[in-house]
Enzyme design. Sequence first.
Site: not given
Length: 330
Positions: A124, A257, A287
């Site tokens: 990520c 993020h 996500n």
Amino acid sequence: MSKSRFARIAGTGSYLPALRLSNQDLVDRLAKEGVETSDDWIKTRSGISARHFAAPDELTSDLAVKAAQGAMMEAQWNADDIELIILATSTPDHLGGFPSTACVIQDKLGLRNGCAAFDVQAVCAGFSYALSTADAFIRAGMYQKILVIGAEVFSRILDFKDRGTCVLFGDGAGAVALEASDQAGILASALHADGSQRDILCVPGRATCGGIEGVPFLRMDGQSVFKLAVKVLEQVAHEVLQKANMQPEQIDWLVPHQANIRIMEGTARKMGMSMDRVIVTVHEHGNTSAASIPLALDHGIRSGQIKRGQHILLEGVGGGFAWGAVVLRY
């Protein structure tokens, strides 16, 4: 005296697969697996209302190509202009990661100029790593125009019997066209990792003689990830601002993020920023790992929220454990 050399964003692009699953769609799917959950349970814990999943015949490279084409069009680049492709991904087209998915993207974009291409793996935090790497190449004078892409098909590594993880992730791609400029663009970056925390977010399976040893699905210690993420994101945000000689109040937009709305709210609060200055897409995207920051950045630009001349702080954290931040003037 030679002019200072900077890397600036000339264009952005993004792509989401056609299949959109609302929380209720996912609840219904999980019920068939004997897993109980609800729209409220998902939304309360993550802020997610929907996510997109790639079609069976869609690869990471396919998503990346569409995002890259959008960035190229915005920047008014021709294919032959591109000197380097950097792809951030944890879900490459090929087992073992080779050939690199960046090389596949090069071919699918029709680039025949021999431009360099490689993948970056920092989960990520991957886009922060890739963007910082591209910035260093441009500042060093090695390249003038670089495609930086984040693309993932996390739906392929989800265990749909584990409601603690499978409801959180989605697929997508985002890209930026980064070019050399004498005007300030990327101002500072900061990257970190702590391999001792690798087990709290990982895919523990290994390829072995044509089979898989261990678990080939994502595994996460949610509580540990949450605590560590909030801590390191605050630290790296202040670090990168110090490098850029800036204060939090000088940042127009925080583009974090998009993992969990509570992590994003916690980071903004610790920086003294209101959520009105945070680009939020987690409710619609889930996500998307390395794709989440460029997806959110492109959304902020195309929605008219982010404007030329504004200062933006990008930050991400993920498996590795890896994290990073970038300050730029758009």
